[in-house]
Scaffold this motif. Structure first.
Motif, PDB file in Angstrom:
ATOM      1  N   UNK A   1       1.139  -1.066   0.062  1.00 38.48           N
ATOM      2  CA  UNK A   1       0.392  -0.132   0.112  1.00 38.48           C
ATOM      3  C   UNK A   1       0.492   1.166  -0.423  1.00 38.48           C
ATOM      4  N   UNK A   2       2.200   1.111   0.627  1.00 40.18           N
ATOM      5  CA  UNK A   2       2.798   2.652   1.111  1.00 40.18           C
ATOM      6  C   UNK A   2       3.180   2.854  -0.410  1.00 40.18           C
ATOM      7  N   UNK A   3       3.643   1.731  -1.249  1.00 38.24           N
ATOM      8  CA  UNK A   3       4.456   1.829  -2.546  1.00 38.24           C
ATOM      9  C   UNK A   3       2.975   2.058  -3.078  1.00 38.24           C
ATOM     10  N   UNK A   4       2.229   1.374  -3.310  1.00 40.62           N
ATOM     11  CA  UNK A   4       1.080   1.819  -4.304  1.00 40.62           C
ATOM     12  C   UNK A   4       0.465   3.665  -3.898  1.00 40.62           C
ATOM     13  N   UNK A   5       0.562   3.822  -2.866  1.00 44.73           N
ATOM     14  CA  UNK A   5       0.548   5.858  -3.275  1.00 44.73           C
ATOM     15  C   UNK A   5       1.351   6.273  -3.413  1.00 44.73           C
ATOM     16  N   UNK A   6       2.417   6.448  -2.714  1.00 44.83           N
ATOM     17  CA  UNK A   6       3.307   6.927  -4.481  1.00 44.83           C
ATOM     18  C   UNK A   6       3.453   6.949  -4.674  1.00 44.83           C
ATOM     19  N   UNK A   7       3.396   5.807  -5.894  1.00 49.32           N
ATOM     20  CA  UNK A   7       3.305   5.913  -7.162  1.00 49.32           C
ATOM     21  C   UNK A   7       2.409   6.397  -7.836  1.00 49.32           C
TER      22      UNK A   7
ATOM     23  N   UNK B   1      -8.578   4.118  -6.866  1.00 54.48           N
ATOM     24  CA  UNK B   1      -8.530   5.285  -7.658  1.00 54.48           C
ATOM     25  C   UNK B   1      -9.753   5.848  -7.167  1.00 54.48           C
ATOM     26  N   UNK B   2     -10.374   5.700  -6.680  1.00 60.49           N
ATOM     27  CA  UNK B   2     -11.077   6.338  -5.183  1.00 60.49           C
ATOM     28  C   UNK B   2     -10.475   7.574  -4.367  1.00 60.49           C
ATOM     29  N   UNK B   3      -9.931   6.096  -3.655  1.00 62.95           N
ATOM     30  CA  UNK B   3      -8.459   7.416  -2.616  1.00 62.95           C
ATOM     31  C   UNK B   3      -8.369   8.897  -3.669  1.00 62.95           C
ATOM     32  N   UNK B   4      -7.273   8.140  -4.377  1.00 64.81           N
ATOM     33  CA  UNK B   4      -6.931   9.580  -4.880  1.00 64.81           C
ATOM     34  C   UNK B   4      -7.679  10.581  -6.264  1.00 64.81           C
ATOM     35  N   UNK B   5      -9.112  10.129  -6.075  1.00 70.06           N
ATOM     36  CA  UNK B   5     -10.053  10.843  -6.959  1.00 70.06           C
ATOM     37  C   UNK B   5      -9.929  12.358  -6.560  1.00 70.06           C
ATOM     38  N   UNK B   6      -9.916  12.969  -5.341  1.00 72.41           N
ATOM     39  CA  UNK B   6      -9.323  14.528  -5.454  1.00 72.41           C
ATOM     40  C   UNK B   6      -7.891  14.510  -6.239  1.00 72.41           C
TER      41      UNK B   6
END
Length: 236
Positions: free
Chosen positions: A131-137, A221-226
Motif C-alpha cells: 500500500x505504501x508503494x501504491x500511494x507513492x506511485x 482510484x477512489x482514494x486519489x480521485x481528488x
C-alpha cells in the motif's frame, strides 16, 4: 516459507520459530488486526463489502496454487497488493488474515502456533509495503488502468519480498535450527522476487480489468480521485 524448512510453502510451520517469539508476534498480529477492524469499519459501504468477499475468495484460490520455484523450494502468491488496491489497506489486511486463518484451521496450512507469524508477514508487512508503494506511485502517475497495472506489478514484487524478510527477522529472533541468516535472507529474497513477478502479473491484469469496467469499485482510484485532473482519465 522455504520448502526445505517447511513443506507448506510460504507458511511457517510449528517449531520453526520458538514459542516466546511466536507468542510476541501473535500479540502483535491481534493488536494490528483489531486496529484494522476499527479503521476498516469506516471504509465499508455497499460497494466495498461485496468486493472484500470476492477479494478474499480470489486470494484463497491463488494461495492454494503452490509451485516449485527452485529445487527444494516452493512458494505461492500472497495477494496483499491486489487486496489493498481493490479494497484498501485495512480491509485488505483483514481479507488476507481471514484466508490465512481458514487455511490454518481447516487445511493445516501453516502451524497454529505460527499463525501470528504468518499473519504478521503476509497480512501486515506484505499489505503495508504494497500500500505504501501504491500511494507513492499513484501520487505521481496518471490515474489510468495502464498506470494502475504498472503500480500493481511493482508493488507486488516489493511487498512479497518484504513479507519474506519478515520471516528472516522472526527467525533471527527465535529460529530453532542452525541455518545461516545471510543464506536464508538471500535465498528468501531471490525466490520471492520470482514469486512477486508472478503475483504482480496477475494483480496487474486483474486491477486493470476492474478499473476499465468498474473504476468506482477500485479503492485506490477512489482514494486519489481528488488528485485526478479530470474525470475522464480513467475510461469506463
Amino acid at each position: 516459507m522455504l520448502a526445505a524448512m517447511d513443506t507448506q510453502a510460504m507458511h511457517i510451520a510449528n517449531g520453526i520459530v520458538n514459542g516466546p517469539v511466536s507468542a510476541i508476534f501473535a500479540v502483535i498480529a491481534v493488536a494490528a488486526l483489531a486496529y484494522c477492524v476499527r479503521r476498516g469499519r469506516d471504509d465499508l459501504d455497499e460497494r466495498l463489502a461485496p468486493m472484500a468477499g470476492l477479494v478474499a475468495a480470489f486470494i484463497f484460490a491463488v494461495q492454494m496454487l503452490n509451485f516449485q520455484v527452485l529445487p527444494g523450494i516452493s512458494g505461492h502468491l500472497l495477494g496483499g497488493t491486489l487486496a489493498v488496491i481493490l479494497v484498501g489497506p485495512w480491509v485488505g489486511a483483514l481479507c488476507v488474515s481471514t484466508v490465512l486463518i481458514v487455511q490454518c484451521l481447516l487445511f493445516g496450512d501453516g502451524g497454529l502456533t505460527a499463525l501470528g507469524l504468518n499473519i504478521t508477514n503476509m497480512a501486515l508487512i506484505g499489505t503495508a509495503a504494497g500500500y505504501l508503494l501504491v500511494v507513492a506511485l499513484l501520487k505521481v502517475l496518471p490515474k489510468t488502468p495502464a498506470s494502475l497495472s504498472a503500480t500493481a506489478l511493482i508493488a507486488s514484487i516489493i511487498s512479497v519480498v518484504a513479507a519474506s524478510q519478515g520471516f528472516v527477522l522472526e527467525y533471527a529472533l527465535g529460529g530453532t535450527t542452525d541455518l545461516s541468516l545471510p543464506t536464508i535472507s538471500g535465498t528468501m529474497a531471490g525466490v520471492h522476487i520470482l514469486i512477486g513477478i508472478g503475483e504482480g502479473l496477475i494483480a496487474a491484469t486483474t486491477v486493470a480489468t476492474v478499473a476499465r469496467v468498474r473504476p468506482d469499485l477500485v479503492y485506490a482510484l477512489r482514494r486519489f480521485r481528488s488528485a485526478a485532473p479530470t474525470p475522464t482519465e480513467v475510461p469506463a
